[in-house]
Structure formats: structure tokens, C-alpha cells
Motif scaffolding. Structure first.
Motif, PDB file in Angstrom:
ATOM      1  N   THR A  58       0.860  -1.174   0.000  1.00  0.00           N
ATOM      2  CA  THR A  58       0.000   0.000   0.000  1.00  0.00           C
ATOM      3  C   THR A  58       0.898   1.226   0.000  1.00  0.00           C
ATOM      4  O   THR A  58       1.566   1.506   1.005  1.00  0.00           O
ATOM      5  CB  THR A  58      -0.908   0.044   1.244  1.00  0.00           C
ATOM      6  OG1 THR A  58      -1.804  -1.070   1.227  1.00  0.00           O
ATOM      7  CG2 THR A  58      -1.731   1.326   1.257  1.00  0.00           C
ATOM      8  N   PRO A  59       1.000   1.964  -1.108  1.00  0.00           N
ATOM      9  CA  PRO A  59       1.798   3.185  -1.115  1.00  0.00           C
ATOM     10  C   PRO A  59       1.161   4.253  -0.224  1.00  0.00           C
ATOM     11  O   PRO A  59      -0.040   4.511  -0.328  1.00  0.00           O
ATOM     12  CB  PRO A  59       1.790   3.619  -2.582  1.00  0.00           C
ATOM     13  CG  PRO A  59       1.363   2.409  -3.352  1.00  0.00           C
ATOM     14  CD  PRO A  59       0.440   1.664  -2.434  1.00  0.00           C
ATOM     15  N   ILE A  60       1.949   4.824   0.664  1.00  0.00           N
ATOM     16  CA  ILE A  60       1.448   5.878   1.554  1.00  0.00           C
ATOM     17  C   ILE A  60       1.932   7.244   1.095  1.00  0.00           C
ATOM     18  O   ILE A  60       1.158   8.197   1.003  1.00  0.00           O
ATOM     19  CB  ILE A  60       1.875   5.609   3.009  1.00  0.00           C
ATOM     20  CG1 ILE A  60       1.250   4.296   3.489  1.00  0.00           C
ATOM     21  CG2 ILE A  60       1.480   6.770   3.924  1.00  0.00           C
ATOM     22  CD1 ILE A  60       1.783   3.808   4.823  1.00  0.00           C
ATOM     23  N   ALA A  61       3.226   7.347   0.785  1.00  0.00           N
ATOM     24  CA  ALA A  61       3.775   8.622   0.330  1.00  0.00           C
ATOM     25  C   ALA A  61       5.124   8.402  -0.335  1.00  0.00           C
ATOM     26  O   ALA A  61       5.899   7.546   0.094  1.00  0.00           O
ATOM     27  CB  ALA A  61       3.930   9.591   1.493  1.00  0.00           C
ATOM     28  N   VAL A  62       5.385   9.161  -1.386  1.00  0.00           N
ATOM     29  CA  VAL A  62       6.736   9.279  -1.928  1.00  0.00           C
ATOM     30  C   VAL A  62       7.323  10.529  -1.285  1.00  0.00           C
ATOM     31  O   VAL A  62       6.820  11.635  -1.492  1.00  0.00           O
ATOM     32  CB  VAL A  62       6.739   9.389  -3.461  1.00  0.00           C
ATOM     33  CG1 VAL A  62       8.174   9.402  -3.987  1.00  0.00           C
ATOM     34  CG2 VAL A  62       5.952   8.247  -4.086  1.00  0.00           C
ATOM     35  N   LEU A  63       8.353  10.341  -0.468  1.00  0.00           N
ATOM     36  CA  LEU A  63       8.821  11.408   0.417  1.00  0.00           C
ATOM     37  C   LEU A  63       9.826  12.349  -0.233  1.00  0.00           C
ATOM     38  O   LEU A  63       9.780  13.563  -0.013  1.00  0.00           O
ATOM     39  CB  LEU A  63       9.459  10.799   1.672  1.00  0.00           C
ATOM     40  CG  LEU A  63       8.570   9.847   2.469  1.00  0.00           C
ATOM     41  CD1 LEU A  63       9.353   9.269   3.629  1.00  0.00           C
ATOM     42  CD2 LEU A  63       7.327  10.554   2.956  1.00  0.00           C
ATOM     43  N   ALA A  64      10.762  11.789  -0.984  1.00  0.00           N
ATOM     44  CA  ALA A  64      11.847  12.627  -1.496  1.00  0.00           C
ATOM     45  C   ALA A  64      12.524  11.953  -2.666  1.00  0.00           C
ATOM     46  O   ALA A  64      12.451  10.735  -2.841  1.00  0.00           O
ATOM     47  CB  ALA A  64      12.870  12.881  -0.384  1.00  0.00           C
ATOM     48  N   THR A  65      13.187  12.757  -3.471  1.00  0.00           N
ATOM     49  CA  THR A  65      14.050  12.236  -4.514  1.00  0.00           C
ATOM     50  C   THR A  65      15.495  12.468  -4.115  1.00  0.00           C
ATOM     51  O   THR A  65      15.807  13.363  -3.331  1.00  0.00           O
ATOM     52  CB  THR A  65      13.784  12.906  -5.870  1.00  0.00           C
ATOM     53  OG1 THR A  65      14.001  14.315  -5.750  1.00  0.00           O
ATOM     54  CG2 THR A  65      12.379  12.639  -6.337  1.00  0.00           C
ATOM     55  N   VAL A  66      16.362  11.627  -4.670  1.00  0.00           N
ATOM     56  CA  VAL A  66      17.794  11.685  -4.364  1.00  0.00           C
ATOM     57  C   VAL A  66      18.511  12.094  -5.645  1.00  0.00           C
ATOM     58  O   VAL A  66      18.775  11.248  -6.504  1.00  0.00           O
ATOM     59  CB  VAL A  66      18.313  10.310  -3.879  1.00  0.00           C
ATOM     60  CG1 VAL A  66      19.761  10.405  -3.435  1.00  0.00           C
ATOM     61  CG2 VAL A  66      17.433   9.767  -2.759  1.00  0.00           C
ATOM     62  N   PRO A  67      18.814  13.374  -5.814  1.00  0.00           N
ATOM     63  CA  PRO A  67      19.476  13.803  -7.051  1.00  0.00           C
ATOM     64  C   PRO A  67      20.855  13.162  -7.199  1.00  0.00           C
ATOM     65  O   PRO A  67      21.620  13.052  -6.239  1.00  0.00           O
ATOM     66  CB  PRO A  67      19.604  15.320  -6.867  1.00  0.00           C
ATOM     67  CG  PRO A  67      18.589  15.686  -5.830  1.00  0.00           C
ATOM     68  CD  PRO A  67      18.536  14.510  -4.920  1.00  0.00           C
ATOM     69  N   LEU A  68      21.153  12.728  -8.411  1.00  0.00           N
ATOM     70  CA  LEU A  68      22.463  12.185  -8.728  1.00  0.00           C
ATOM     71  C   LEU A  68      23.232  13.209  -9.559  1.00  0.00           C
ATOM     72  O   LEU A  68      22.641  14.013 -10.277  1.00  0.00           O
ATOM     73  CB  LEU A  68      22.335  10.881  -9.528  1.00  0.00           C
ATOM     74  CG  LEU A  68      21.461   9.789  -8.909  1.00  0.00           C
ATOM     75  CD1 LEU A  68      21.390   8.581  -9.844  1.00  0.00           C
ATOM     76  CD2 LEU A  68      21.985   9.372  -7.539  1.00  0.00           C
ATOM     77  N   VAL A  69      24.541  13.164  -9.452  1.00  0.00           N
ATOM     78  CA  VAL A  69      25.371  14.071 -10.236  1.00  0.00           C
ATOM     79  C   VAL A  69      26.362  13.245 -11.052  1.00  0.00           C
ATOM     80  O   VAL A  69      26.944  12.280 -10.557  1.00  0.00           O
ATOM     81  CB  VAL A  69      26.105  15.094  -9.333  1.00  0.00           C
ATOM     82  CG1 VAL A  69      26.987  14.403  -8.301  1.00  0.00           C
ATOM     83  CG2 VAL A  69      26.934  16.061 -10.174  1.00  0.00           C
ATOM     84  N   LEU A  70      26.505  13.600 -12.316  1.00  0.00           N
ATOM     85  CA  LEU A  70      27.484  12.959 -13.187  1.00  0.00           C
ATOM     86  C   LEU A  70      28.829  13.637 -12.955  1.00  0.00           C
ATOM     87  O   LEU A  70      28.981  14.840 -13.198  1.00  0.00           O
ATOM     88  CB  LEU A  70      27.065  13.099 -14.648  1.00  0.00           C
ATOM     89  CG  LEU A  70      28.050  12.555 -15.697  1.00  0.00           C
ATOM     90  CD1 LEU A  70      28.275  11.064 -15.510  1.00  0.00           C
ATOM     91  CD2 LEU A  70      27.541  12.860 -17.105  1.00  0.00           C
ATOM     92  N   VAL A  71      29.787  12.868 -12.455  1.00  0.00           N
ATOM     93  CA  VAL A  71      31.119  13.409 -12.173  1.00  0.00           C
ATOM     94  C   VAL A  71      32.155  12.687 -13.024  1.00  0.00           C
ATOM     95  O   VAL A  71      31.987  11.522 -13.390  1.00  0.00           O
ATOM     96  CB  VAL A  71      31.487  13.278 -10.678  1.00  0.00           C
ATOM     97  CG1 VAL A  71      30.579  14.153  -9.823  1.00  0.00           C
ATOM     98  CG2 VAL A  71      31.426  11.830 -10.211  1.00  0.00           C
TER      99      VAL A  71
END
Length: 322
Positions: A115-128
Motif C-alpha cells: 500500500t503506497p502511503i507517500a513518496v517522500l523525497a528524490t535523491v538527485p544524482l550528479v554525473l562526475v
């Protein structure tokens, strides 16, 4: 006298929070928040950051429990098999929609058994890239890769990891030819990026921010649709020349399938209250995260689209873990 809109909004929030104790019966019992990843991971940091506020709003003491192994499958299995009383929830990551493609057997359905309750945050990735690579931006990297097919090595935290799939999406969108080098976690990957054993890779901003600022690594672009506040001068991959590109890892709160709507709604109100606290905001910013507001109405469609996207990338990569 009719209340003002601001007073009505405040009253609605108070009523929602006041209903939590009713939705969560036996509030003296602890709420088990399972993190199917290691202590110290980004997901674990988020769980511990919101636990105090979440516990206060629900009326339960929160016990954060790490159950590690097999991409989070053992821990998630305990969540999907838990009683539907709201006392066992899970804090999961993008691995949840990657696992069905890289493991031959997953003992639950990634959509039907939660049961999905919430998508809380995204984790940005950086190309290095390693600074020795003669490229200053993404366009130059793509030109170099096309002029030197198969000579660039991009590292990741392992086969089928989000870092691996972020690289696969770049290959898919640009047609460049690079070799994938999987590592056992981001620590060894970052060490070899700095040392030049691999030339480039996608890594979470929180894990390489200091190295970028010190000049040990060069940031070319961030994976998300919008720029990151942690690296405001670094363009997105789309802005840097690959307009269709967009990729981010994410963190979500789930329960077992069939969780009563009253509990789902109250948990969503509680987690929103917890995320709004200064302590949680500070902790999330320190991890370089972008807070989202996708509750039980939007989260199911999000899970469906993410499953389709990640399974396509897994198939393209040929990644497997058993």
C-alpha cells in the motif's frame, strides 16, 4: 462569523492530526518502521530524521529497524507479510522497482502486495568525471565518448543499482559506447573515480559534494529535471544537451497491501507533519534531497510508471544478480 481561509486550513490540519489516535488503535504499542537497507544509508538517515515527528503525530513510539540484504528484499518481505494494523511500515528506495528485473525470484509483487502511503523525497544524482579527463561539460564528454568508443569506463555501486541505471539511460539517450564497472558500494567507487581507475559515474550529490568543491572530481550535470540547491551552478543533463533525460532515485513510505484507508490517510498526514519540522528539513537538506508531496492519491501511479521505466533499463543493461 465565518472563519478565514487560513483559519479553516489550520482547523483542517488539527482535525486530521487529531484523528490519528483513532485510526491507530492501541497507541501505546510501538510502530515498527523497517528500513531494508544498511544503517547510515540515505534511506536510513531519512527514516531516523522523521521518526520523532512521525511518532508524535501518530501517538506511537517509532522503532527504526534495519533489515539488510538482497537489494532490500528480506526487509520488504516482512513489510508485505505484516498484519494490516498499521504497526509495521517500510521506508523503501528505488531498488523496490529494480529488483523484479535483476532477481529471478522476488517473493512478492512490487505493486499488488504493498500500500503506497507517500513518496517522500528524490535523491538527485550528479554525473562526475575525473579531472584528468579532457572534458569541461557534458557536450564535450559526449563528443569524446563518440570519438573514443568503448574506451570510457563508468562506475556504479553494483549491477542493477540506481547508479548503474542512470548511466544506462545516458547511453540509451545518446548512443555512446561506454563500459560498465560495478563496485561493491559507493565508497570504493568514489575512491577509484578520484584515482582515475574509472573515468566517470553518477553518484548521489551528498556523497561527492565535498570532492566536487575540493576539485577532486568535476561535476558535469545533475540527473533530475530541475537543478539541485546543493549544486546550483551545475546544469541538469537535459539542460546540458540531452533534453529527454531525467533520472532520480527516490524514497517512499509503504505498508502491506490492504491497509485500511483511515490508517493510510492518517499516516500521510503524520509524515507530512514530520517532514515540516525544522529538524527533518535540516537533515534532508544535508543529504541533498528534494522533498516531494506525493500522497496516497498520487503514489500508486508513480510506482507504476517507475516500475515500467526501471524494468526497461534493467533489460537494456542485461544486469542480473542471481
Amino acid at each position: 462569523m465565518n472563519p478565514t481561509p487560513s483559519r479553516r486550513a489550520a482547523l483542517a490540519l488539527l482535525l486530521a492530526l487529531g484523528s490519528l489516535a483513532t485510526a491507530h488503535a492501541q497507541s501505546d504499542k510501538p510502530l515498527r518502521l523497517i528500513v531494508p537497507l544498511a544503517a547510515g544509508s540515505t534511506v536510513d538517515a531519512v527514516a531516523r530524521a522523521i521518526a520523532p515527528g512521525f511518532g508524535k503525530a501518530t501517538g506511537h513510539p517509532i522503532v527504526v529497524e534495519n533489515i539488510v540484504g538482497a537489494g532490500g528484499i528480506p526487509g520488504t518481505t516482512q513489510v508485505v507479510k505484516a498484519p494490516k494494523d498499521g504497526l509495521t511500515l517500510g521506508m523503501i528506495s528505488s531498488n523496490h522497482v529494480i529488483n523484479p528485473g535483476i532477481y529471478k525470484t522476488v517473493p512478492y509483487d512490487s505493486l499488488k502486495d504493498i500500500t503506497p502511503i507517500a513518496v517522500l523525497a528524490t535523491v538527485p544524482l550528479v554525473l562526475v568525471v575525473n579531472p584528468a579527463l579532457p572534458v569541461a561539460n557534458l557536450k564535450e564528454l559526449l563528443a569524446y565518448a563518440k570519438a573514443n568508443p568503448g574506451k570510457l569506463n563508468y562506475g556504479s555501486a553494483g549491477n542493477g543499482s540506481t547508479l548503474h541505471l542512470a548511466g544506462e539511460l545516458l547511453i540509451s539517450e545518446t548512443g555512446i559506447d561506454m563500459k560498465h564497472v560495478p563496485y561493491r558500494g559507493t565508497g570504493p567507487l568514489i575512491t577509484d573515480l578520484i584515482g582515475g581507475q574509472v573515468q566517470l559515474g553518477f553518484v548521489s550529490i551528498s556523497q561527492v559534494g565535498p570532492q566536487v568543491k575540493a576539485g577532486a572530481l568535476r561535476a558535469l550535470a545533475v540527473s533530475t529535471p530541475a537543478r539541485s540547491a546543493a549544486l546550483p551552478d551545475v546544469p541538469t543533463v537535459a539542460q546540458a544537451g540531452v533534453p529527454q533525460y531525467g533520472f532520480d532515485a527516490w524514497i517512499a513510505l509503504i505498508g502491506p497491501a490492504g491497509l485500511p484507508k483511515a490508517i493510510v490517510d492518517s499516516d500521510y498526514a503524520a509524515v507530512k507533519a514530520a517532514l515540516a519540522s525544522p529538524e527533518a528539513q535540516t537533515a534532508m537538506a544535508a543529504q541533498g534531497l528534494t522533498i516531494l508531496d506525493k500522497g496516497p492519491e498520487l503514489a500508486p501511479a508513480f510506482f507504476q510508471s517507475e516500475l515500467a521505466k526501471h524494468q526497461k533499463l534493467v533489460k537494456q543493461s542485461g544486469a542480473t544478480l542471481d
